[in-house]
Design a protein around this motif. Structure first.
Motif, PDB file in Angstrom:
ATOM      1  N   ARG A  39      -1.473  -7.665   7.716  1.00 49.79           N
ATOM      2  CA  ARG A  39      -0.447  -6.825   7.100  1.00 49.79           C
ATOM      3  C   ARG A  39       0.915  -7.127   7.704  1.00 49.79           C
ATOM      4  N   GLU A  74      -5.688   0.078  -3.479  1.00 46.81           N
ATOM      5  CA  GLU A  74      -5.844   1.305  -2.700  1.00 46.81           C
ATOM      6  C   GLU A  74      -6.159   2.471  -3.627  1.00 46.81           C
ATOM      7  N   VAL A 128      -0.200  -5.667   2.536  1.00 48.62           N
ATOM      8  CA  VAL A 128      -1.501  -6.168   2.968  1.00 48.62           C
ATOM      9  C   VAL A 128      -1.817  -7.428   2.188  1.00 48.62           C
ATOM     10  N   TRP A 165     -13.745  -0.168   1.372  1.00 46.76           N
ATOM     11  CA  TRP A 165     -13.651  -0.082   2.832  1.00 46.76           C
ATOM     12  C   TRP A 165     -12.624   0.974   3.201  1.00 46.76           C
ATOM     13  N   THR A 166     -12.990   1.837   4.110  1.00 48.16           N
ATOM     14  CA  THR A 166     -12.046   2.804   4.678  1.00 48.16           C
ATOM     15  C   THR A 166     -11.407   2.173   5.895  1.00 48.16           C
ATOM     16  N   PRO A 167     -10.100   1.887   5.883  1.00 42.67           N
ATOM     17  CA  PRO A 167      -9.465   1.231   7.024  1.00 42.67           C
ATOM     18  C   PRO A 167      -9.802   1.928   8.339  1.00 42.67           C
ATOM     19  N   TRP A 180      -9.893   1.085   0.357  1.00 42.65           N
ATOM     20  CA  TRP A 180      -9.438  -0.186  -0.193  1.00 42.65           C
ATOM     21  C   TRP A 180     -10.568  -0.802  -1.005  1.00 42.65           C
ATOM     22  N   ALA A 237     -11.233  -5.814  10.244  1.00 40.66           N
ATOM     23  CA  ALA A 237     -12.159  -5.409   9.190  1.00 40.66           C
ATOM     24  C   ALA A 237     -13.508  -6.065   9.439  1.00 40.66           C
ATOM     25  N   THR A 251       0.833  -1.195   0.000  1.00 42.90           N
ATOM     26  CA  THR A 251       0.000   0.000   0.000  1.00 42.90           C
ATOM     27  C   THR A 251       0.872   1.250   0.000  1.00 42.90           C
ATOM     28  N   ILE A 309      -5.747  -7.335  10.741  1.00 45.77           N
ATOM     29  CA  ILE A 309      -6.484  -6.120  10.427  1.00 45.77           C
ATOM     30  C   ILE A 309      -7.937  -6.313  10.831  1.00 45.77           C
TER      31      ILE A 309
END
Length: 357
Positions: A141, A165, A132, A188-190, A171, A154, A126, A152
């Motif tokens: 990661r 990204e 990742v 998805w926004t981390p 993502w 999620a 990334t 992570i």
């Protein structure tokens, strides 16, 4: 092109125009990535297995980068010029997929981290520099400050394929609710707890997204290979390992390759000094496997898989399966104080067969 034709790699201008064929031959060619100096890396299926090769975009003879008994598939090109790829761990054991790196000349192959255990695949670097990937069905990661993977957090579901990204930091990736569902593309926004649908189809899986954007050229790796037929391997301290070896227990080292039937073939035996150092010359561009012995000739530890070295490669390792993040001690190894000529482990009749200490 017909359905039965082998997969080939083509390059097409985004603005339109005639496509250009990059790969050639009658084998399947997949997973292409750009390299510096107008080159490309990809996987070619030959003799039932995928090997990683590089070739100039203008054409020419491909350069193989992998030499082990496994399927090798490139996953990304890191900013430092290394090629990120997937293969079984241990290499040759056809076990769980793992993430490795190799330089663009085929040297310096190693696993990205040594905390093996779960299935790891589909790795991408990334913008932060982190790598990742999919670990099991979840995301994880690698970061530079840690020797193990980091989970992570999620939203629940199954993740598969590469993470892409966006410029906004989101993502884009394949996701499904469970094994009976279809993969769809989600954003998805981390750090957030929600997923946003990007694309789905009722009766199809959607995977392997890619953004159409200007590509970043990775750093060019200057090759350090010499014009020698074999390769040299220096181990600084075999006791530096995830395995517990009693002080003074390691007496000698054996190197194996594989014969034409795939069975192990002994290349030679060399001494290991009191500090755990050894210096050997090995054949290049073929599978290699290390075994450590005690003074009675009994096996202390033997690699389950294989690695390789390129023609003219000189490689130093901190220890035996010590992990790429381990730093060496600031000391001259005893084996080099005795001699700067490596023990011959090329399989020749004159190969060194003495013990250490």
């Amino acid at each position: 092109m017909k359905a039965g034709d082998p997969w080939q790699i083509w390059e097409m201008p985004f603005a339109g125009g005639e496509p250009r064929r990059v790969s050639s031959g009658s084998d399947d060619n997949v997973r292409p990535f750009y390299l510096p100096d107008d080159r490309v890396v990809y996987a070619r299926r030959t003799r039932g297995r995928f090997v990683i090769e590089t070739v100039d975009l203008a054409g020419g003879k491909p350069l193989p980068l992998t030499y082990g008994p496994a399927d090798f598939l490139p996953a990304d090109v890191l900013r430092d010029g290394r090629i990120l790829f997937e293969a079984a761990y241990p290499i040759g054991a056809e076990a769980l997929p793992e993430i490795y790196t190799v330089y663009s000349d085929g040297s310096g192959v190693e696993s990205y981290r040594c905390d093996h255990g779960s299935t790891r695949h589909s790795a991408k670097q990334t913008m932060s520099g982190d790598v990742v990937f999919v670990s099991g069905h979840s995301l994880a990661r690698f970061i530079s400050a840690r020797a193990q993977e980091m989970h992570i957090s999620a939203p629940a579901g199954e993740y598969a394929g590469e993470v892409v990204e966006t410029a906004e930091g989101d993502w884009l990736m394949p996701w499904r609710t469970n094994a009976s569902g279809r993969f769809q593309l989600i954003l998805w926004t981390p750090g957030s707890t929600t997923l946003r649908l990007a694309m789905k189809e009722q009766d199809a899986d959607i995977v392997q997204p890619a953004l159409v954007t200007e590509r970043t050229i990775p750093n060019r790796h200057p090759s350090g290979l010499h014009d020698w037929p074999n390769a040299n391997l220096l181990c600084l301290k075999a006791y530096t390992s995830k395995f517990a070896f009693a002080a003074g227990s390691i007496h000698s080292v054996r190197i194996y390759t594989r014969d034409g039937e795939g069975a192990p073939r002994l290349l030679g035996t060399a001494p290991v000094e009191r500090d755990g150092s050894f210096f050997v010359q090995v054949p290049s561009e073929q599978p290699l496997q290390i075994e450590l012995l005690d003074n009675a000739g009994k096996t202390l530890q033997r690699e389950a898989g294989f690695f390789w070295m390129r023609r003219g490669e000189q490689r130093g390792c901190v220890g035996c399966h010590a992990g790429p993040e381990t730093s060496p001690e600031n000391a001259v190894p005893m084996v080099l104080l005795k001699s700067t000529t490596p023990a011959d482990m090329t399989g020749s009749p004159a190969a060194n067969a003495s013990g250490g200490h």
